[in-house]
Design a protein around this motif. Structure first.
Motif, PDB file in Angstrom:
ATOM      1  N   UNK A  14       0.803  -1.230   0.000  1.00 20.51           N
ATOM      2  CA  UNK A  14       0.000   0.000   0.000  1.00 20.51           C
ATOM      3  C   UNK A  14       0.835   1.278   0.000  1.00 20.51           C
ATOM      4  N   UNK A  15       2.109   1.168   0.294  1.00 26.07           N
ATOM      5  CA  UNK A  15       2.932   2.369   0.476  1.00 26.07           C
ATOM      6  C   UNK A  15       3.052   3.198  -0.799  1.00 26.07           C
ATOM      7  N   UNK A  16       3.360   2.547  -1.910  1.00 25.41           N
ATOM      8  CA  UNK A  16       3.534   3.305  -3.152  1.00 25.41           C
ATOM      9  C   UNK A  16       2.222   3.910  -3.645  1.00 25.41           C
ATOM     10  N   UNK A  17       1.138   3.126  -3.724  1.00 28.48           N
ATOM     11  CA  UNK A  17      -0.117   3.763  -4.153  1.00 28.48           C
ATOM     12  C   UNK A  17      -0.548   4.906  -3.229  1.00 28.48           C
ATOM     13  N   UNK A  18      -0.314   4.763  -1.925  1.00 19.90           N
ATOM     14  CA  UNK A  18      -0.669   5.837  -0.987  1.00 19.90           C
ATOM     15  C   UNK A  18       0.133   7.097  -1.295  1.00 19.90           C
ATOM     16  N   UNK A  19       1.422   6.929  -1.589  1.00 18.89           N
ATOM     17  CA  UNK A  19       2.265   8.089  -1.890  1.00 18.89           C
ATOM     18  C   UNK A  19       1.890   8.705  -3.231  1.00 18.89           C
ATOM     19  N   UNK A  20       1.653   7.869  -4.234  1.00 21.05           N
ATOM     20  CA  UNK A  20       1.232   8.372  -5.542  1.00 21.05           C
ATOM     21  C   UNK A  20      -0.080   9.144  -5.398  1.00 21.05           C
ATOM     22  N   UNK A  21      -1.013   8.598  -4.652  1.00 15.85           N
ATOM     23  CA  UNK A  21      -2.295   9.263  -4.444  1.00 15.85           C
ATOM     24  C   UNK A  21      -2.113  10.597  -3.729  1.00 15.85           C
ATOM     25  N   UNK A  22      -1.238  10.630  -2.732  1.00 16.97           N
ATOM     26  CA  UNK A  22      -0.968  11.873  -2.004  1.00 16.97           C
ATOM     27  C   UNK A  22      -0.372  12.920  -2.943  1.00 16.97           C
ATOM     28  N   UNK A  23       0.619  12.534  -3.737  1.00 13.01           N
ATOM     29  CA  UNK A  23       1.210  13.473  -4.689  1.00 13.01           C
ATOM     30  C   UNK A  23       0.167  13.966  -5.683  1.00 13.01           C
ATOM     31  N   UNK A  24      -0.624  13.045  -6.190  1.00 12.44           N
ATOM     32  CA  UNK A  24      -1.632  13.418  -7.180  1.00 12.44           C
ATOM     33  C   UNK A  24      -2.660  14.372  -6.589  1.00 12.44           C
ATOM     34  N   UNK A  25      -3.077  14.116  -5.350  1.00 12.28           N
ATOM     35  CA  UNK A  25      -4.076  14.984  -4.727  1.00 12.28           C
ATOM     36  C   UNK A  25      -3.536  16.385  -4.456  1.00 12.28           C
ATOM     37  N   UNK A  26      -2.211  16.526  -4.452  1.00 11.18           N
ATOM     38  CA  UNK A  26      -1.569  17.829  -4.234  1.00 11.18           C
ATOM     39  C   UNK A  26      -1.180  18.496  -5.559  1.00 11.18           C
ATOM     40  N   UNK A  27      -1.694  17.965  -6.655  1.00 18.20           N
ATOM     41  CA  UNK A  27      -1.389  18.484  -7.992  1.00 18.20           C
ATOM     42  C   UNK A  27       0.090  18.368  -8.345  1.00 18.20           C
ATOM     43  N   UNK A  28       0.748  17.421  -7.747  1.00 11.92           N
ATOM     44  CA  UNK A  28       2.152  17.154  -8.069  1.00 11.92           C
ATOM     45  C   UNK A  28       2.180  16.006  -9.080  1.00 11.92           C
ATOM     46  N   UNK A  29       1.488  16.214 -10.224  1.00 13.91           N
ATOM     47  CA  UNK A  29       1.287  15.132 -11.182  1.00 13.91           C
ATOM     48  C   UNK A  29       2.585  14.640 -11.800  1.00 13.91           C
ATOM     49  N   UNK A  75       7.163   8.834  -9.880  1.00  9.71           N
ATOM     50  CA  UNK A  75       7.179   7.778  -8.865  1.00  9.71           C
ATOM     51  C   UNK A  75       6.516   6.514  -9.399  1.00  9.71           C
ATOM     52  N   UNK A  76       5.420   6.678 -10.118  1.00  7.27           N
ATOM     53  CA  UNK A  76       4.734   5.541 -10.726  1.00  7.27           C
ATOM     54  C   UNK A  76       5.688   4.765 -11.634  1.00  7.27           C
ATOM     55  N   UNK A  77       6.440   5.478 -12.461  1.00  5.37           N
ATOM     56  CA  UNK A  77       7.397   4.825 -13.369  1.00  5.37           C
ATOM     57  C   UNK A  77       8.520   4.132 -12.602  1.00  5.37           C
ATOM     58  N   UNK A  78       9.049   4.801 -11.590  1.00  7.83           N
ATOM     59  CA  UNK A  78      10.132   4.197 -10.796  1.00  7.83           C
ATOM     60  C   UNK A  78       9.661   2.937 -10.079  1.00  7.83           C
ATOM     61  N   UNK A  79       8.457   2.987  -9.559  1.00  7.64           N
ATOM     62  CA  UNK A  79       7.909   1.824  -8.858  1.00  7.64           C
ATOM     63  C   UNK A  79       7.738   0.660  -9.829  1.00  7.64           C
TER      64      UNK A  79
END
Length: 145
Positions: free
Chosen positions: A36-51, A57-61
């Motif tokens: 759950x760690x990576x999806x949680x972080x991706x979701x947090x970044x996305x929700x902050x408009x840090x697309x 991060x999605x690619x690195x993961x």
């Protein structure tokens, strides 16, 4: 588990750098990274408009071999939608489709919506066509975006 909850709680313009620090702490083995760690972080970044960061991060993961689900991809597409980045959202959607993920009506609807708002109606129709080919049943959102 505790770190994942902390990452999710960090949503907001100030919290996203801390979310990356928490993920790095997990990666360094202090706590260990779970599914759950990576999806949680991706979701947090996305929700902050840090697309851009979320997609990076999605690619690195993915390169590291960790399997992601549609939630992580949807979060990135959602961030692109907020940022009106239709071409980038389409790119993520196509990348997800190439990886043989289960079709996702909500994700398709998001891509159709962002393309429609950008007046990219041909692209929106192509996504809608693919939605039908995948045997997904369009809903009200599909038809009204």
């Amino acid at each position: 588990f505790l770190h994942n909850n902390a990452v999710i709680a960090m949503r907001g313009q100030i919290g996203w750098p801390l979310a990356l620090v928490a993920l790095e702490d997990m990666r360094r083995g202090r706590v260990g990274v779970d599914a759950c760690a990576y999806p949680a972080t991706v979701t947090t970044l996305a929700s902050c408009n840090q697309w851009a960061r979320a997609y990076d991060l999605l690619l690195r993961v993915q390169r590291s071999g960790v399997e992601l689900d549609t939630v992580a991809f949807s979060a990135v597409v959602g961030a692109y939608k907020l940022g009106q980045q239709w071409a980038a959202a389409l790119h993520v959607w196509r990348a997800m489709a190439q990886q043989q993920f289960e079709p996702c009506l909500n994700l398709d609807n998001s891509v159709i919506s962002i393309c429609e708002k950008a007046r990219q109606w041909r692209v929106a129709l192509a996504v809608f066509r693919r939605l039908l080919l995948q045997r997904l049943v369009p809903d009200d959102i599909s038809f009204h975006t």
